[in-house]
Design a protein around this motif. Structure first.
Motif: not given
Ligand code: TXA
Ligand code: MG
Length: 324
Positions: A177-188
């Motif tokens: 199971d994914c430990t974060q479970g939420l997509e990555s933060t995307v930073v420009d």
């Protein structure tokens, strides 16, 4: 329920074979700490087109390219001082940096990966299986979340299998199971101040703490117009030349973006998305050919009609959307 896709336990032998499959143009679903990703060789247009086909995404949203280290990432995008500090603080981990593509690179991801944009989203995942696979493949891997476009992001191998029950060629690597479970933060990171394009487990506060700069949130910028070109970083690629869709003829000065082998009007400049009428091939060629037509000595681009089915939906979406 029977599935045609297969879940594999990531032994050394399986990982080696999965890396080979990626180099042959197949898709492999890999675990990351955020969500499972549907990975393809980012340098192979056809493999990247397969991602959009399998997800049935009706648009060519730009994809995140995964590499195993900061060093590899800095071959792909221009790493400003700020970007380097962010990367050192959060990589490997759930942070994606959107930077300007490096001018030259041996492993340049295809234009389709970034929806034709001059920027590229890059991430170094922390999950050991993703790390191992990246090292064995030796190429950057484009990977959106491994779900059909209308479904939830998968946080287990079984979710991926359930999402794509018919995908015979799809290997799914088991990574728990994914430990974060939420997509990555995307930073420009193309400007002086980091701009958060998508929120994830890394927060604005985490970023400020790590690099001493308060990031902006793209929605706030759009509302207050504090930068010159609000939302610039979110724009999709559109050619500079005017496009005329569903063209059955070519006007003087126009170049032609053709499709298929029937009823092709005469033109001095013709690029054919797919002579055989193959939508996967057309997707693979779309941005490349639009960029080429933009540099040709033509006043406009006449585009033949593309069937509104399968990948044709995404192709037409890109053609009809000007700047959004
Ligand atoms: O955690 C994650 O990021 C997962 C795992 C698999 O790494 N991947 C993921 O990919 O969520 P995807 O394709 O579902 O989301 C990519 C996000 C989208 O919001 C997209 O608009 C943004 O990244 N993005 C990608 N390239 C971009 C670019 N050049 N400019 C602006 N935004 C970009
Ligand atoms: Mg997604």
């Amino acid at each position: 329920m029977t599935y045609k896709s297969t879940i594999y336990s990531p032994t050394d032998a399986i990982l080696k074979e999965a890396a080979q499959r990626l180099l042959q143009g197949y898709l492999v679903a890999m675990p990351t700490e955020t969500v499972y990703g549907l990975a393809a060789n980012a340098t192979d247009d056809r493999a990247v087109a397969r991602i959009f086909a399998l997800k049935e995404r009706p648009s060519f949203n730009p994809l995140i390219v995964h590499v195993e280290s900061l060093e590899k990432a800095s071959n792909l995008i221009e790493m400003t001082g700020l970007a380097r500090r962010l990367a050192e603080a959060f990589w490997p981990g759930p942070l994606t940096l959107v930077g300007k593509r490096s001018p030259s690179s041996d492993f340049a991801p295809s234009l389709l990966c970034s929806g034709g944009l001059k920027t590229l989203a890059v991430r170094v995942p922390a999950h050991p299986v993703a790390q191992h696979l990246l090292r064995l493949a030796g190429v950057p891997l484009a990977a959106p979340s491994a779900n059909p476009s209308t479904k939830l992001s998968p946080t287990s191998a079984l979710h991926v299998q359930q999402g794509f029950p018919e995908a015979e060629d799809l290997w799914i690597l088991e990574g728990g199971d994914c430990t974060q479970g939420l997509e990555s933060t995307v930073v420009d990171i193309t400007g002086e101040t980091p701009v958060i394009l998508r929120l994830g487990t890394i927060t604005a506060e985490n970023i400020e703490e790590a690099v001493g700069v308060k990031p902006l949130y793209y929605k706030d910028i759009e509302e207050t117009h504090t930068i010159k070109s609000p939302g610039q970083m979110l724009k999709h690629y559109a050619p500079d030349k005017p496009m005329r869709l569903n063209a059955v003829d070519v006007k003087p000065g126009e170049g032609l973006l053709a499709f298929g082998s029937q009823n092709i009007p005469a033109a001095s400049v013709i690029y054919n998305l797919s002579e055989t009428g193959d939508l996967l091939e057309a997707a693979q060629n779309l941005f490349k050919m639009l960029h080429l037509l933009d540099t040709e000595n033509v006043s406009g681009i006449a585009v033949m009609s593309i069937p509104q089915e399968g990948l044709g939906l995404a192709i037409n979406d890109r053609l009809t959307r000007t700047q959004s």
